[in-house]
Motif scaffolding. Structure first.
Motif, PDB file in Angstrom:
ATOM      1  N   THR A   1       1.690  -1.809  10.805  1.00 52.84           N
ATOM      2  CA  THR A   1       2.978  -2.304  11.293  1.00 52.84           C
ATOM      3  C   THR A   1       3.839  -1.127  11.758  1.00 52.84           C
ATOM      4  OG1 THR A   1       4.072  -2.165   9.136  1.00 52.84           O
ATOM      5  CG2 THR A   1       2.831  -4.173   9.604  1.00 52.84           C
ATOM      6  N   ALA A   2       5.002  -1.459  12.284  1.00 49.55           N
ATOM      7  CA  ALA A   2       5.924  -0.419  12.755  1.00 49.55           C
ATOM      8  C   ALA A   2       6.433   0.437  11.614  1.00 49.55           C
ATOM      9  CB  ALA A   2       7.094  -1.075  13.496  1.00 49.55           C
ATOM     10  N   GLN A   3       6.416  -0.108  10.386  1.00 45.09           N
ATOM     11  CA  GLN A   3       6.868   0.676   9.233  1.00 45.09           C
ATOM     12  C   GLN A   3       5.909   1.815   8.893  1.00 45.09           C
ATOM     13  OE1 GLN A   3       7.438  -2.021   5.969  1.00 45.09           O
ATOM     14  NE2 GLN A   3       8.839  -3.361   7.123  1.00 45.09           N
ATOM     15  N   ASP A   4       4.702   1.750   9.446  1.00 47.15           N
ATOM     16  CA  ASP A   4       3.708   2.770   9.125  1.00 47.15           C
ATOM     17  C   ASP A   4       3.762   3.958  10.083  1.00 47.15           C
ATOM     18  OD1 ASP A   4       2.773   1.067   7.122  1.00 47.15           O
ATOM     19  OD2 ASP A   4       1.425   0.036   8.513  1.00 47.15           O
ATOM     20  N   GLN A   5       4.676   3.960  11.019  1.00 51.41           N
ATOM     21  CA  GLN A   5       4.802   5.080  11.942  1.00 51.41           C
ATOM     22  C   GLN A   5       5.419   6.279  11.229  1.00 51.41           C
ATOM     23  OE1 GLN A   5       5.864   3.735  16.237  1.00 51.41           O
ATOM     24  NE2 GLN A   5       6.842   2.214  14.923  1.00 51.41           N
ATOM     25  N   ASP A   6       5.196   7.454  11.793  1.00 48.22           N
ATOM     26  CA  ASP A   6       5.692   8.707  11.214  1.00 48.22           C
ATOM     27  C   ASP A   6       7.141   8.932  11.647  1.00 48.22           C
ATOM     28  OD1 ASP A   6       6.121  11.252  10.256  1.00 48.22           O
ATOM     29  OD2 ASP A   6       5.045  12.219  11.909  1.00 48.22           O
ATOM     30  N   PHE A   7       8.047   8.846  10.681  1.00 43.78           N
ATOM     31  CA  PHE A   7       9.462   9.093  10.948  1.00 43.78           C
ATOM     32  C   PHE A   7       9.899  10.446  10.387  1.00 43.78           C
ATOM     33  CE2 PHE A   7       9.058   4.450  10.860  1.00 43.78           C
ATOM     34  CZ  PHE A   7       9.559   4.137  12.115  1.00 43.78           C
ATOM     35  N   ASP A   8       8.940  11.261   9.907  1.00 43.83           N
ATOM     36  CA  ASP A   8       9.248  12.607   9.411  1.00 43.83           C
ATOM     37  C   ASP A   8       8.984  13.660  10.482  1.00 43.83           C
ATOM     38  OD1 ASP A   8      10.015  11.967   6.706  1.00 43.83           O
ATOM     39  OD2 ASP A   8       7.910  11.477   6.319  1.00 43.83           O
TER      40      ASP A   8
ATOM     41  N   ARG B   1      -1.396   6.950   9.619  1.00 44.73           N
ATOM     42  CA  ARG B   1      -1.000   5.538   9.598  1.00 44.73           C
ATOM     43  C   ARG B   1      -1.872   4.722   8.632  1.00 44.73           C
ATOM     44  NH1 ARG B   1       0.635   4.019  15.889  1.00 44.73           N
ATOM     45  NH2 ARG B   1       2.377   5.517  16.003  1.00 44.73           N
ATOM     46  N   ALA B   2      -3.107   5.126   8.442  1.00 45.32           N
ATOM     47  CA  ALA B   2      -3.950   4.450   7.451  1.00 45.32           C
ATOM     48  C   ALA B   2      -3.403   4.683   6.043  1.00 45.32           C
ATOM     49  CB  ALA B   2      -5.390   4.947   7.562  1.00 45.32           C
ATOM     50  N   ALA B   3      -3.002   5.924   5.756  1.00 46.25           N
ATOM     51  CA  ALA B   3      -2.424   6.212   4.433  1.00 46.25           C
ATOM     52  C   ALA B   3      -1.098   5.488   4.251  1.00 46.25           C
ATOM     53  CB  ALA B   3      -2.236   7.718   4.273  1.00 46.25           C
ATOM     54  N   ALA B   4      -0.285   5.415   5.328  1.00 55.62           N
ATOM     55  CA  ALA B   4       0.995   4.715   5.227  1.00 55.62           C
ATOM     56  C   ALA B   4       0.783   3.228   4.975  1.00 55.62           C
ATOM     57  CB  ALA B   4       1.799   4.931   6.513  1.00 55.62           C
ATOM     58  N   ALA B   5      -0.224   2.626   5.631  1.00 51.44           N
ATOM     59  CA  ALA B   5      -0.504   1.209   5.412  1.00 51.44           C
ATOM     60  C   ALA B   5      -0.952   0.948   3.979  1.00 51.44           C
ATOM     61  CB  ALA B   5      -1.567   0.740   6.402  1.00 51.44           C
ATOM     62  N   LEU B   6      -1.751   1.830   3.414  1.00 56.96           N
ATOM     63  CA  LEU B   6      -2.185   1.674   2.019  1.00 56.96           C
ATOM     64  C   LEU B   6      -0.999   1.760   1.062  1.00 56.96           C
ATOM     65  CD1 LEU B   6      -5.445   3.837   2.046  1.00 56.96           C
ATOM     66  CD2 LEU B   6      -5.310   1.354   1.782  1.00 56.96           C
ATOM     67  N   SER B   7      -0.073   2.669   1.326  1.00 60.45           N
ATOM     68  CA  SER B   7       1.079   2.812   0.433  1.00 60.45           C
ATOM     69  C   SER B   7       2.056   1.646   0.568  1.00 60.45           C
ATOM     70  CB  SER B   7       1.808   4.127   0.716  1.00 60.45           C
ATOM     71  OG  SER B   7       2.360   4.120   2.022  1.00 60.45           O
ATOM     72  N   ARG B   8       2.093   1.015   1.742  1.00 61.42           N
ATOM     73  CA  ARG B   8       2.973  -0.144   1.925  1.00 61.42           C
ATOM     74  C   ARG B   8       2.415  -1.391   1.251  1.00 61.42           C
ATOM     75  NH1 ARG B   8       2.244  -3.765   5.632  1.00 61.42           N
ATOM     76  NH2 ARG B   8       0.947  -2.330   6.883  1.00 61.42           N
ATOM     77  N   ASP B   9       1.105  -1.531   1.246  1.00 59.65           N
ATOM     78  CA  ASP B   9       0.458  -2.711   0.667  1.00 59.65           C
ATOM     79  C   ASP B   9       0.334  -2.527  -0.853  1.00 59.65           C
ATOM     80  OD1 ASP B   9      -0.883  -5.174   0.575  1.00 59.65           O
ATOM     81  OD2 ASP B   9      -2.822  -4.170   0.652  1.00 59.65           O
ATOM     82  N   TYR B  10       1.461  -2.623  -1.526  1.00 59.42           N
ATOM     83  CA  TYR B  10       1.522  -2.383  -2.968  1.00 59.42           C
ATOM     84  C   TYR B  10       2.596  -3.291  -3.553  1.00 59.42           C
ATOM     85  CZ  TYR B  10       1.507   0.350  -7.329  1.00 59.42           C
ATOM     86  OH  TYR B  10       1.397   0.757  -8.639  1.00 59.42           O
ATOM     87  N   ALA B  11       2.378  -3.760  -4.773  1.00 64.82           N
ATOM     88  CA  ALA B  11       3.376  -4.616  -5.425  1.00 64.82           C
ATOM     89  C   ALA B  11       4.677  -3.837  -5.612  1.00 64.82           C
ATOM     90  CB  ALA B  11       2.842  -5.102  -6.773  1.00 64.82           C
ATOM     91  N   GLY B  12       5.733  -4.282  -4.949  1.00 56.47           N
ATOM     92  CA  GLY B  12       6.998  -3.555  -4.998  1.00 56.47           C
ATOM     93  C   GLY B  12       7.224  -2.696  -3.774  1.00 56.47           C
ATOM     94  N   GLY B  13       6.237  -2.663  -2.873  1.00 57.68           N
ATOM     95  CA  GLY B  13       6.411  -1.925  -1.632  1.00 57.68           C
ATOM     96  C   GLY B  13       6.176  -0.435  -1.787  1.00 57.68           C
ATOM     97  N   ARG B  14       6.526   0.302  -0.749  1.00 53.11           N
ATOM     98  CA  ARG B  14       6.290   1.741  -0.720  1.00 53.11           C
ATOM     99  C   ARG B  14       7.070   2.494  -1.801  1.00 53.11           C
ATOM    100  NH1 ARG B  14       6.596   2.684   4.789  1.00 53.11           N
ATOM    101  NH2 ARG B  14       4.350   2.303   4.895  1.00 53.11           N
ATOM    102  N   PRO B  15       8.336   2.137  -2.124  1.00 46.82           N
ATOM    103  CA  PRO B  15       9.013   2.865  -3.217  1.00 46.82           C
ATOM    104  C   PRO B  15       8.271   2.760  -4.552  1.00 46.82           C
ATOM    105  CG  PRO B  15      10.606   1.638  -1.915  1.00 46.82           C
ATOM    106  CD  PRO B  15       9.253   1.199  -1.439  1.00 46.82           C
ATOM    107  N   ALA B  16       7.726   1.584  -4.836  1.00 45.93           N
ATOM    108  CA  ALA B  16       6.964   1.433  -6.086  1.00 45.93           C
ATOM    109  C   ALA B  16       5.672   2.240  -6.040  1.00 45.93           C
ATOM    110  CB  ALA B  16       6.657  -0.046  -6.331  1.00 45.93           C
TER     111      ALA B  16
END
Length: 405
Positions: free
Chosen positions: A214-221, A250-265
């Motif tokens: 998704t767009a949330q997985d793009q590099d904003f750093d 983006r693969a690593a970002a997608a894995l971190s987003r697909d988590y209970a509680g989202g990326r912060p969790a």
């Protein structure tokens, strides 16, 4: 001589028949035997002893307390005799060269007596203090693990290492073979993806589940691009594969987003795992490593390598030379190659690796290498040139192969 005054000699001799005499004798004997059997027997009384008329009651009429007392006395006597017998037999076993069978010793002391006979003094000492024996074995193993000058490891050659921080440790004994600023806190770039893979696998999600970028997985750093466009769909297997092998952000970002509680969790779980592993100087803010705030030390990262090596998928995916994935949606197939030049070159001794680079971190690499069957972990951080981190690993591996033969 008158009739009434005859002498004995004048009477005629008269004798009873023999059978009559025998019958008379037998009759007298029979009468005597019958009288002796029928007469009651009385105990012989000594004239100086006064016999009491009261007879002592039998044992079954004793009180219960006295009976218990007698039972205890018998048991104590029996126990004392058995203990003396056991002590005597143990002394006999210790004093004689020929061992006695264990069954002849008291049951409580069978093992001790048999061990005292069979085992020599040195073996008994080793059995009594196994911790000391293991400690001495570890100490001897550590003393034999060192890099040798005849293999090229000198102060001058050590100065040729270009990386800012280096840490080389034997995994089995945790013996440090060489180090350079191993406790310096530095950015670690995409080496962070090792922790991303560990936390992702700990979730126990089905690896065949499709995962969409998704767009949330793009590099904003760093605002870097990616060949994996938004809308691409891959299985969790493929996402993990290209994240470890080719450091696909983006693969690593997608894995971190697909988590209970989202990326912060997910990031919180990464930091919690680091504390659990004893990585006291490590901190994560994302799962890609593109942020310079993902920091650690070379010593801490050796603990992460040891933990990641217990996951077979991390070992396999990080050392795979190439992989082709199908992003779906009519998109063309994508071919990925390993980011580590040593793995691409066919170095089979590497069983786990991860590279990383951002400007703040320099060129980094962590490697688990099998040297003569022994796992050695190598951490290289902050190498200035694009090939310096690989050159450092190559130099260190030559020292290891020569020194640890």
């Amino acid at each position: 001589m008158p009739y009434g005054r005859r002498s004995s000699s004048e009477f005629p001799a008269y004798r009873f028949p023999a059978w009559l005499r025998c019958a008379a004798v037998l009759g007298l004997l029979w009468l005597n035997i019958g009288s002796s059997l029928g007469a009651p027997h009385e105990p012989v009384r000594h004239p100086s002893v006064r016999v009491s008329r009261h007879v002592a009651p039998p044992v079954r009429h004793l009180s219960k307390a006295k009976a218990k007392h007698r039972t205890k006395v018998k048991k104590s006597v029996t126990a004392t005799k058995s203990q003396r017998r056991a002590v005597h037999k143990r002394k006999h076993i210790e004093r004689t060269d020929r061992p006695m069978h264990v069954s002849k010793v008291a049951p409580k002391h069978r093992r001790q007596a048999a061990r005292a006979v069979r085992e020599p003094r040195g073996a008994r000492r080793a059995a009594e203090s196994p911790k000391q024996h293991v400690a001495s074995a570890d100490a001897s193993a550590r003393s034999s693990l060192r890099l040798l000058a005849r293999c090229g490891y000198t102060a001058r050659s050590r100065a040729l290492l270009r990386a800012k921080a280096v840490y080389v440790v034997d995994e089995r004994t945790r013996t440090v073979l060489t180090e350079k600023q191993a406790d310096r806190i530095m950015p670690i770039a995409s080496v962070s993806k090792l922790m991303t893979a560990v936390v992702s696998l700990d979730t126990k999600h089905a690896m065949n589940t499709p995962l969409k970028v998704t767009a949330q997985d793009q590099d904003f750093d760093k605002f870097t691009g990616s060949r994996l466009s938004v809308g691409s769909t891959l299985s969790r297997h493929d996402m993990l594969h290209i994240a470890l092998m080719s450091s696909e952000n983006r693969a690593a970002a997608a894995l971190s987003r697909d988590y209970a509680g989202g990326r912060p969790a997910f990031v919180a779980a990464m930091n919690a795992k680091a504390r659990a592993l004893g990585m006291r100087h490590t901190w994560f803010v994302n799962g890609t490593g593109l942020s310079p705030q993902n920091v650690s030390t070379a010593r801490d990262l050796s603990l992460l390598v040891a933990a990641a090596s217990r996951y077979p998928l991390i070992n396999a995916y990080s050392t795979d030379r190439a992989q082709v994935v199908a992003p779906g949606g009519g998109r063309a197939l994508l071919g990925y190659h390993n980011s580590n030049a040593l793995v691409r070159g066919g170095d089979r001794s590497i069983v786990l690796q991860k590279t990383g680079f951002i400007n703040e971190a320099g060129h980094c690499v962590v490697v688990r290498m099998m040297v003569h069957g022994r796992p050695i972990d190598i951490v290289v951080l902050g190498a200035p040139g694009a090939r310096d981190h690989i050159a450092d690993v190559t130099r260190i591996s030559r020292w290891l192969r020569c020194s640890l033969q």
